[in-house]
Design a protein around this motif. Sequence first.
Motif, PDB file in Angstrom:
ATOM      1  N   SER A  16       0.825  -1.202   0.000  1.00 11.40           N
ATOM      2  CA  SER A  16       0.000   0.000   0.000  1.00 11.40           C
ATOM      3  C   SER A  16       0.865   1.260   0.000  1.00 11.40           C
ATOM      4  O   SER A  16       2.000   1.251   0.493  1.00 11.40           O
ATOM      5  CB  SER A  16      -0.893   0.023   1.242  1.00 11.40           C
ATOM      6  N   VAL A  63      -8.751   0.217 -11.023  1.00 11.70           N
ATOM      7  CA  VAL A  63      -8.366   0.487  -9.638  1.00 11.70           C
ATOM      8  C   VAL A  63      -9.542   0.425  -8.670  1.00 11.70           C
ATOM      9  O   VAL A  63      -9.350   0.507  -7.451  1.00 11.70           O
ATOM     10  CB  VAL A  63      -7.669   1.860  -9.500  1.00 11.70           C
ATOM     11  N   PHE A  67      -8.227   1.370  -4.816  1.00 14.55           N
ATOM     12  CA  PHE A  67      -7.785   2.747  -4.579  1.00 14.55           C
ATOM     13  C   PHE A  67      -8.951   3.559  -4.034  1.00 14.55           C
ATOM     14  O   PHE A  67     -10.105   3.345  -4.398  1.00 14.55           O
ATOM     15  CB  PHE A  67      -7.303   3.390  -5.877  1.00 14.55           C
ATOM     16  N   MET A  82      -3.783   3.822  -1.998  1.00 20.56           N
ATOM     17  CA  MET A  82      -3.643   2.705  -2.931  1.00 20.56           C
ATOM     18  C   MET A  82      -3.329   1.437  -2.149  1.00 20.56           C
ATOM     19  O   MET A  82      -2.293   1.369  -1.472  1.00 20.56           O
ATOM     20  CB  MET A  82      -2.524   2.997  -3.935  1.00 20.56           C
ATOM     21  N   LEU A  85      -1.616  -3.198  -4.226  1.00 25.09           N
ATOM     22  CA  LEU A  85      -0.906  -2.744  -5.420  1.00 25.09           C
ATOM     23  C   LEU A  85      -0.364  -3.914  -6.224  1.00 25.09           C
ATOM     24  O   LEU A  85       0.036  -4.945  -5.669  1.00 25.09           O
ATOM     25  CB  LEU A  85       0.223  -1.798  -5.025  1.00 25.09           C
ATOM     26  N   ASP A  89       0.471  -1.411 -11.692  1.00 26.69           N
ATOM     27  CA  ASP A  89       0.179  -0.078 -11.176  1.00 26.69           C
ATOM     28  C   ASP A  89       1.416   0.831 -11.225  1.00 26.69           C
ATOM     29  O   ASP A  89       1.322   2.026 -10.932  1.00 26.69           O
ATOM     30  CB  ASP A  89      -0.323  -0.142  -9.731  1.00 26.69           C
ATOM     31  N   TYR A  93       2.443   9.053 -11.107  1.00 25.89           N
ATOM     32  CA  TYR A  93       1.101   9.500 -10.763  1.00 25.89           C
ATOM     33  C   TYR A  93       1.095  11.023 -10.619  1.00 25.89           C
ATOM     34  O   TYR A  93       1.941  11.589  -9.913  1.00 25.89           O
ATOM     35  CB  TYR A  93       0.651   8.857  -9.455  1.00 25.89           C
TER      36      TYR A  93
END
Length: 125
Positions: A16, A63, A67, A82, A85, A89, A93
């Motif tokens: 995460s 997602v 997410f 998030m 994961l 991914d 971002y």
Amino acid sequence: VQLQASGGGLVQDGGSLRLSCAASGRTFSRYLMGWFRQAPGKEREFVAAVSSSGATKYYADSVKGRFTIARDNAKNTVYLEMNSLKPEDTAVYSCAAPRSEGVLITRAARDYVYWGQGTLVTVSS
């Protein structure tokens, strides 16, 4: 308008991370906010968006359920939590904001004119 994203890093498959995006330069609480990502060699893609009040949220199918987008209007910050994961991914971002208050929640990158510098998320398998 300035957007500053942070919180990226290296995480293992299933891990995460929480990304933050601090905004300045106008009244944050009046505007939709979005997160996008771009993986190496791929097109930029929509991840999530949240309405000005935080009441409405919109996610990419890839997602959804993993997410969570949220915002704290008192801190002029939008977050992307998030979980679970996956290596796919992995991407840079970026947070983004539209020019006007009237933009409804949208996944289209063309509707966003202000972009943060991006933060790299790497998920190792």
